[in-house]
Enzyme design. Structure first.
Site, PDB file in Angstrom:
ATOM      1  CE  LYS A 155     -14.866 -10.017 -21.253  1.00  8.87           C
ATOM      2  NZ  LYS A 155     -15.766  -9.333 -21.561  1.00  8.87           N
ATOM      3  CB  CYS A 180       5.052  -4.017   0.126  1.00 11.17           C
ATOM      4  SG  CYS A 180       6.438  -2.373   0.024  1.00 11.17           S
ATOM      5  CE1 TYR A 181       1.662   0.643   5.644  1.00 15.25           C
ATOM      6  CE2 TYR A 181      -0.398  -0.808   5.566  1.00 15.25           C
ATOM      7  CZ  TYR A 181       0.468   0.421   6.842  1.00 15.25           C
ATOM      8  OH  TYR A 181      -0.341   0.688   7.078  1.00 15.25           O
ATOM      9  CG  HIS A 185       5.764  -5.385  -4.548  1.00 16.97           C
ATOM     10  ND1 HIS A 185       4.535  -5.399  -4.268  1.00 16.97           N
ATOM     11  CD2 HIS A 185       6.175  -4.841  -3.571  1.00 16.97           C
ATOM     12  CE1 HIS A 185       4.246  -4.148  -3.895  1.00 16.97           C
ATOM     13  NE2 HIS A 185       5.749  -3.853  -3.469  1.00 16.97           N
ATOM     14  N   GLY A 211       0.625  -1.387  -0.148  1.00 18.42           N
ATOM     15  CA  GLY A 211       0.449   0.049   0.647  1.00 18.42           C
ATOM     16  C   GLY A 211       0.906   1.023   0.154  1.00 18.42           C
TER      17      GLY A 211
END
Length: 513
Positions: free
Chosen positions: A369, A82-83, A169, A55
């Protein structure tokens, strides 16, 4: 729901949806929920594990978002990214500090403990980092499992509590072996079986729909696209003739679209399909409207009104079915309390009235999708339906920048028809996510037959995407661009200039409005 599920707490990262996709690619169902969802609600979902997303906030700020502390008492495996790693550290009595030595982009990761997350991985990897805060003190019971030259604590773990975190990440493709790291968390830590697939989704959806609907009736808006077609077939398999499909001509369709939909779905699929022409009503309400959000809400509101009117003619109709997809939901509204910002309303999400008389049923609401197209394959839908390029619910109204009028709609239909014809002629249609024209609210000077013209400008938009969440513009061959431009300018009276949109998403969106 009988499926195993991984819950992702959304702290506003641009990669949150990518985490969900990576989990699903491992045949484990995932769902994104607001970061502050109460622990008891999470426990009620019976997840196999939790992932705390990254974030934009900093835990060093007083207003930084934190989850319910009760999630750490549920006994669930947790992965912070991460955050998410910084939140875990601060919540469990570690320490995070802000530093000027920020770490952005590719960096070398050195693994100190190759168990669990880093099982069967090489000793060093290239990873993708994006942070300015660093863990400086481990929470009690944790140890460092990886570091970089700039970040002494780049991954942490508490095997006893099954809580893990990484400062980089793993969900982005730039991180080497990132999918293996996530896979290790899913299977070695959470004990997932990896059995979620489209066949299991179909079976589960049909069973759940039967239980929910029972003997009541459902009305569904059929547009002719793969989303509404798949939703219709799934519900039809559950309740048969108690599903009434309605195709609404809102006056915002492409050339020949209404005739094609009636032919395909009445003849080929034998669905209980009604046709309603309410184009005058829609265009009347759109008169003088130029704001794109207002357009979407007006069209969504009018859709629901028409459905309710038609449903009133059928006895025992209690449900309105829609082919809403996960990106529609994500882009239309920010989860309660989430830092993620709303991008735009979708007609079947943001345009629904607060006091709608019909209950909603959206069997595809949790799918991307490409996942819907896999279901379409399982249901034996023909290729011309499966690979029909996405067409927005508000139709051509959001491809006309400015006021929508009959004249401008007719003009855009002629332009768009030639775009699609030439994309098909070039053999590019199925390989392109969307290819369409946009009518701009400006005119330009031109010369035709030695005479000055002052006419409309059309923009060509062709993009590549997997699920509509991100997209890149298509590098069309010059000869194709030339053919499209020549046909539009020479054959469509009222357009004397064609431009090509070379923006990616983000920062732009696929549609102009």
């Amino acid at each position: 729901m009988t499926r195993q599920i991984i819950i992702i707490l959304d702290f506003g990262s641009q990669y949150t949806q990518l985490i969900a996709r990576r989990v699903r690619e491992n045949k484990v169902f995932s769902k994104i929920i607001p970061f502050n969802t109460p622990a008891e609600e999470i426990a009620a979902m019976s997840p196999k594990g939790l992932i705390l997303s990254g974030g934009p906030a900093s835990v060093t700020s007083k207003k930084s978002p934190y989850p319910d502390k009760g999630i750490f008492k549920l006994g669930l495996p947790i992965l912070g990214i991460c955050y998410g790693m910084q939140v875990i550290t601060e919540t469990l009595k570690g320490r995070v500090k802000h530093t000027k030595k920020r770490e952005f982009g590719k960096t070398e990761l050195f693994i100190d403990d190759n168990r669990d997350l880093f099982n069967h991985l090489p000793g060093n990897l290239t990873c993708w980092a994006s942070h300015g805060d660093f863990v400086t003190k481990l929470p009690p019971g944790f140890h460092t499992s990886a570091h970089t030259l700039n970040t002494p604590i780049a991954a942490i773990s508490n095997r006893r509590s099954k809580i893990y975190a990484v400062q980089f990440h793993p969900e982005v493709t730039h991180t080497e072996k990132g999918n293996q790291i996530l896979s290790n968390f899913l299977f070695k830590v959470c004990g997932c079986l990896g059995r979620w697939n489209m066949r299991s989704f179909i079976k589960e959806t049909i069973e759940n729909t039967k239980k929910i609907i029972a003997k009541d009736k459902v009305v569904l808006g059929l547009s002719g696209g793969v989303d509404s077609a798949v939703a219709a077939l799934l519900i039809h398999k559950a309740i048969g003739r108690n599903l009434r499909c309605i195709f609404i001509n809102n006056g915002l369709l492409r050339a020949g679209e209404s005739e094609q939909v009636k032919e395909v779905f009445r003849t080929a699929f034998h669905l209980n399909l009604g046709y309603v022409d309410r184009s005058k009503r829609f265009l009347m309400r759109l008169r003088g409207v130029t704001d794109p959000e207002e357009k979407r809400k007006i069209i969504g509101d009018e859709f629901i009104k028409v459905f309710e009117e038609e449903a009133h003619k059928i006895k025992k109709v209690k449900y309105l079915a829609q082919g809403t997809l996960y990106p529609d939901v994500i882009e239309s509204m920010s989860p309660i309390g989430s830092p993620s910002a709303r991008i735009k309303s979708h007609h079947n999400v943001g345009g629904l009235p607060a006091h709608m008389k019909l209950k909603l049923i959206e069997p595809l609401r949790d799918l991307f999708k490409d996942e819907v197209r896999l279901i379409a394959r399982e249901l034996n839908l023909p290729d011309n339906v499966i690979f029909r390029q996405p067409f927005p619910g508000p139709g051509l109204a959001i491809r006309i920048v400015g006021e929508v009028t009959c004249e401008r709609l007719d003009l855009l239909r002629e332009v768009d028809k030639r775009v699609l014809e030439e994309i098909r002629n070039a053999g590019l249609y199925e390989g392109v996510w969307q290819s369409f024209a946009v009518l701009l609210p400006i005119k330009s000077v031109g010369v035709m037959g030695d005479e000055r013209t002052y006419e409309n400008v059309a923009a060509l938009r062709c993009v590549l995407s997997v699920d509509g969440m991100t997209a890149d513009w298509v590098k069309l061959p010059y000869e194709v661009l030339e053919k499209i431009s020549n046909r539009i300018i020479n054959e469509v009276k009222g357009v004397n200039r064609v431009v090509y949109d070379i923006s990616s998403k983000p920062p732009a969106t696929i549609e102009w409005e």
